[in-house]
Design an enzyme around this catalytic site. Structure first.
Site: not given
Ligand SMILES: NC(=O)c1ccc[n+]([C@@H]2O[C@H](COP(=O)([O-])OP(=O)(O)OC[C@H]3O[C@@H](n4cnc5c(N)ncnc54)[C@H](O)[C@@H]3O)[C@@H](O)[C@H]2O)c1
Length: 372
Positions: A15, A74, A93, A95, A117, A269
């Site tokens: 990126r 990054k 970003y 972290h 972030e 993550d």
């Molecule tokens: N792997 C990747 O490349 C990548 C990229 C972007 C984001 N992410 C990760 O994805 C994850 C989700 O991010 P997001 O932006 O959607 O977060 P978000 O805060 O928008 O949504 C998270 C949801 O999880 C729910 N939740 C909490 N505890 C719960 C449970 N016990 N059961 C069911 N639902 C529950 C919350 O109520 C909320 O609606 C984060 O860890 C983020 O860092 C990973």
């Protein structure tokens, strides 16, 4: 202001922190834009496209030496530490909580480090994290569909089904940004979709948004174990802000899933929401546990760098324009979400969570602004 955009040097990062439309907006604001030669290539943006909008292509040395505001994606790597200059603003970003060595380097360099972030709106929304969650959520179903094919180790399922054969079943755990975007693509494919969350308001929003076409379920271990037995694809999309993801899918539940079904745990993550998940790479994204394909890529947006670059910069540009237009002090005074992004200010740690992780007292931003 002189705004500099170095090429990202972190392994696999494709990126770039500014697009040609962003360069044009800055030039229109009478700012000088220095873009390192080749910075956009990973996102299929050629040097000429920046030059056409009035940016100057420069060497990495000149970008860091001249720019008052450095835009990155990054965190700076060790070889970039010596390039940072006192008083320079770094917007990227970071972290920092789990990265004390980087925090110390930023302190020593006396830069003002603003982290994407931690830019935070009232109510807790994180506008510069959301675009990457949108990308990862949409991608999770696309990747899941790919790994459900027989040649990729999956069950051999076409998620859309065909007349006479039912569509695949997708379970999305978490109805936040990732979850809603996953559900949108899953519905678009014609799959049979269920989404679970502990927050009933989120489930109400899903019900409204998709006109009842997605099955909403409250998240508890009973419901999770029920839906997993039918699932062809599970998307892990749970987040408890700042904490490790709760493990909601146990090893036993994974064993109960169909052979060749796929788990894409986007929350990997934050440690992952599936007991058997561990981080994998884009080059080797999957492994099998109990016959279930596990996908644990922690940097999914890197798979689609062009889309991710535009998505990220759409969100960052308004803050960049404000910083460049008003100058640092006025911009963080006027823009509370941006002020929350300030992690380190010329040697002082400002963000409370970062300060706690580093074992240092936090210096409130207003104190530093008074002195500046
Ligand atoms: N792997 C990747 O490349 C990548 C990229 C972007 C984001 N992410 C990760 O994805 C994850 C989700 O991010 P997001 O932006 O959607 O977060 P978000 O805060 O928008 O949504 C998270 C949801 O999880 C729910 N939740 C909490 N505890 C719960 C449970 N016990 N059961 C069911 N639902 C529950 C919350 O109520 C909320 O609606 C984060 O860890 C983020 O860092 C990973």
């Amino acid at each position: 202001m002189i705004v500099g955009v170095p090429r990202e040097i972190k392994s696999g990062e494709q990126r770039v922190a500014l697009t040609p439309p962003g360069a044009r907006a800055l030039v229109e604001g009478k700012h000088r834009v220095l873009v390192e030669q080749g910075a956009g290539l990973g996102s299929s943006i050629r040097d000429e496209e920046y030059a056409r909008e009035g940016a100057t292509l420069a060497s990495v040395e000149d970008v860091w030496k001249q720019a008052e505001l450095i835009l990155k994606v990054k965190e700076p790597l060790a070889e970039e530490y010596p390039r940072m200059r006192a008083g320079q603003i770094l917007f990227t970003y970071l972290h920092l909580a789990p990265a004390p060595e980087l925090a110390r380097a930023l302190q020593a360099a006396e830069v003002v480090a603003i982290a994407y972030e931690t830019v935070e709106r009232p109510g807790g929304a994180l506008p510069l994290l959301a675009p990457m969650s949108e990308v990862a959520g949409r991608l999770s179903v696309q990747e899941g569909a790919f790994f459900l094919t027989k040649a990729r180790g999956g069950r051999g399922i076409l998620l859309a089904g065909v007349p006479g054969v039912p569509p695949g079943n997708i379970v999305v755990l978490g109805a936040g940004t990732v979850g809603i975007n996953a559900a949108r693509i899953a519905l678009g494919l014609g799959a049979d979709v269920s989404i679970l969350d502990i927050n009933l308001d989120r489930l109400r929003a899903v019900d409204d948004l998709f006109h009842g076409r997605v099955i909403t379920l409250v998240s508890n271990s009973f419901n999770i174990s029920q839906v997993l037995r039918r699932a062809d694809l599970l998307v892990g999309a749970v987040l408890v802000t700042g904490a490790l993801a709760p493990v909601l899918v146990t090893k036993e539940m994974v064993t109960s899933m169909k052979e060749g079904s796929v788990i894409v745990d986007v929350a990997v993550d934050q440690g992952g929401t599936v007991e058997t998940i561990h981080p994998t790479t884009l080059h080797d994204p999957t492994y099998l546990v109990s016959g279930v394909v596990h996908y644990g890529v922690a940097n999914m947006p890197a798979l689609v760098p062009r889309t991710s670059t535009f998505a990220l910069t759409n969100a960052t540009l308004p803050y960049v324009l404000e910083l460049a237009g008003k100058g640092l002090a006025a911009a963080v005074r006027d823009n509370a979400p941006l002020a929350k992004g300030v992690n380190i200010w010329r040697g002082r740690v400002v963000h409370p969570a970062v300060a706690e992780a580093l074992g240092e007292p936090a210096t409130p931003l207003p104190t530093l602004l008074e002195r500046s």
